[in-house]
Design an enzyme around this catalytic site. Structure first.
Site, short mmCIF file in Angstrom:
data_model
loop_
_atom_site.label_atom_id
_atom_site.label_comp_id
_atom_site.label_asym_id
_atom_site.label_seq_id
_atom_site.Cartn_x
_atom_site.Cartn_y
_atom_site.Cartn_z
N ASP A 1 7.28 39.55 36.38
CA ASP A 1 6.22 38.61 37.34
C ASP A 1 5.64 37.82 36.16
O ASP A 1 6.46 37.02 35.48
CB ASP A 1 5.30 39.54 37.81
CG ASP A 1 4.27 39.07 38.94
OD1 ASP A 1 3.49 38.28 38.86
OD2 ASP A 1 4.82 39.31 40.04
N HIS B 1 -1.35 37.34 38.37
CA HIS B 1 -0.63 38.08 39.33
C HIS B 1 -0.08 39.31 38.82
O HIS B 1 -0.03 40.47 39.27
CB HIS B 1 0.34 36.88 39.96
CG HIS B 1 1.15 37.78 41.10
ND1 HIS B 1 2.36 38.30 41.04
CD2 HIS B 1 0.48 37.47 42.59
CE1 HIS B 1 2.85 38.36 42.35
NE2 HIS B 1 1.90 37.95 43.19
N SER C 1 3.20 41.24 47.54
CA SER C 1 3.37 41.24 46.06
C SER C 1 2.60 42.84 45.61
O SER C 1 2.98 43.38 44.45
CB SER C 1 2.55 40.18 45.52
OG SER C 1 3.64 39.00 45.62
#
Length: 479
Positions: A168, A205, A415
């Site tokens: 990621d 994220h 996600s």
């Protein structure tokens, strides 16, 4: 015509790849992004076949230029793919590429005879997008908020901990300020803030995902790689190699949690990932992959590999449930290729600002109504804010909304449903002393008694025991 959010995000990704001209595809739609003037092929005989076939086809077409057809990147990595230039990337706009479309058409007959794919667009793989971006942007959680899912009660034992590799964006510098992330390691984000000190889009994220895994399954050794540090996007031709680099650096883990991908208009996967997926198939690692946030039934890769018989055992695709857990989230992709659903709307987890508050300016604006036609109070609409990229903001000159992060945030997207499932499988492995992650995934699904309604279908719903649903919205049941 591509929706506004897709065009906004297209510009954002293009600025991050100034040397790679991109177009929307297959025309001016919100299906996918790809490299302009280039096709992707396997190196060797396939590359020679494609070059010769496209050049001959272009010779017979007066409006196509065979002089552009040439190999521009020889095989240099384990993915076994190469790029072939078929057109001038400086010509045309951003609404599809006719030369690429003609090149694909030229090879179609040979593909039909061979019974396999020879050529592909070079797609942009990005953080599980809703029109090329996450389900929404993060929202600061109230000061009194607790993480949701809450941290499970368990002791971290490095000897028995399950290995989880998160591919990621990198970790925020202050991530260990939250004790639950004390056993997380990996790459740091390259740049957290811009020149004005504003938090950059997507940089938290990977940290948010790591926090979810650690909450659901405390007895894990989580490693976060900054493979998608550059606005969460990478070309397909590079992505397979980056995945190989990830496992070369850290070994093949028990579980890979991947919250990125792309549709490609096909049902046979991504050419640039073929080599990695073939090696994954022969390992013991389980790939848990996000189904994407396009609100569509179109296969999203690599999650959709779960629907291919040869990969069904090694890939688990994950869609998102809305905040009450009873129905699918408005943005979640869906279809028979999605194997399980988990909470993915308004989760609360670690972001940044633990050591010092960090300001953020919204990039996108909320909508007056759900962009997918759902009736409940979804993340399309709430909480209200105006973003920098909004046409309304640009036309009126109004200021975009700014917030401050001080540790925890609310965030939505497949996600984040993905690490919920990755954590539940890891927790199952520890609780049942199961050493095979693929067997653990199958056991978890087989024993699951929870279901949810997604577009009228009853689907497996994996809800961790420490997750707290929001009250159901009677007016918004289903769509």
């Amino acid at each position: 015509m591509a929706p506004q959010r897709f065009r906004e995000q297209f510009d954002h990704i293009q600025r991050s790849m100034p040397d790679v001209p991109l177009v929307m595809g297959p025309d001016d739609s919100a299906e996918f992004l790809y490299e302009k003037g280039v096709v992707l092929v396997r190196d060797g005989e396939d590359a020679r076949t494609v070059e010769d076939t496209v050049r001959a086809y272009f010779t017979e077409a007066p409006d196509l230029n065979q002089d552009h057809v040439r190999r521009v990147s020889p095989r240099t990595n384990r993915t076994g793919v190469t790029r072939i230039r078929v057109g001038d990337p400086g010509e045309g706009g951003r609404q599809g590429d006719r030369t690429v479309a003609h090149a694909l058409r030229a090879v179609q007959e040979r593909e039909d005879r061979a019974g396999r794919r020879l050529v592909s667009r070079n797609h942009v793989v990005h953080i599980a997008p809703v029109n090329a971006c996450p389900g929404d942007e993060p929202v600061p959680a109230p000061a009194a908020s607790a993480p949701n899912p809450s941290p499970a009660e368990a002791v971290h034992d490095p000897e028995t901990a399950v290995g989880v590799l998160v591919v990621d964006t990198g970790l925020m510098h202050d991530y260990r300020s939250w004790h639950q992330l004390a056993h997380v390691d990996g790459d740091l984000a390259l740049e957290e803030t811009d020149a004005e000190g504003m938090l950059k889009q997507y940089v938290g994220h990977g940290t948010f995902i790591a926090g979810i895994v650690a909450s659901v399954a405390p007895n894990t050794n989580v490693t976060v790689l900054g493979t998608l540090n550059d606005v969460g996007a990478v070309l397909e031709s590079e992505f397979g190699e980056k995945l190989f680099e990830a496992v070369d650096r850290h070994g093949w883990p028990d579980i890979i949690s991947l919250s990125a991908g792309t549709p490609n208009g096909r049902t046979d996967g991504l050419l640039g990932l073929d080599a990695f997926m073939e090696e994954l198939r022969d390992r013991r690692t389980l790939l848990v992959a996000a189904a994407g946030n396009n609100g569509s039934a179109t296969p999203f890769w690599p999650a959709a590999y779960a629907s291919l018989p040869e990969y069904a055992n090694c890939v688990l695709s994950v869609g998102a449930l809305r905040s009450d857990g009873a129905f699918g989230a408005c943005f979640s992709n869906h279809g028979t290729w999605v194997r399980a659903y988990a909470p993915g709307e308004r989760l609360v987890g670690a972001l940044t600002g633990f050591e010092q508050p960090v300001p953020y300016v919204y990039q996108h604006s909320t909508y007056d109504a759900c962009r997918y036609g759902f009736a409940y109070a979804c993340t399309c609409q709430s909480p209200r804010h105006t973003g920098v990229l909004s046409e309304q903001q640009q036309s009126t000159g109004s200021e975009p909304d700014q917030v401050v992060f001080e540790g925890f945030a609310r965030w939505s997207g497949t996600s984040f449903a993905t690490p919920v499932v990755a954590g539940m499988i890891a927790d199952h492995m520890v609780a049942h002393k199961e050493t095979d992650p693929r067997a653990a995934g199958q056991q978890l699904l087989a024993a699951n008694t929870g279901f949810a309604d997604v577009h009228g279908e009853s689907v497996p719903a994996l809800r961790p025991p420490t997750w707290r649903p929001e009250p159901a919205d009677p007016a918004g049941a289903g769509t």
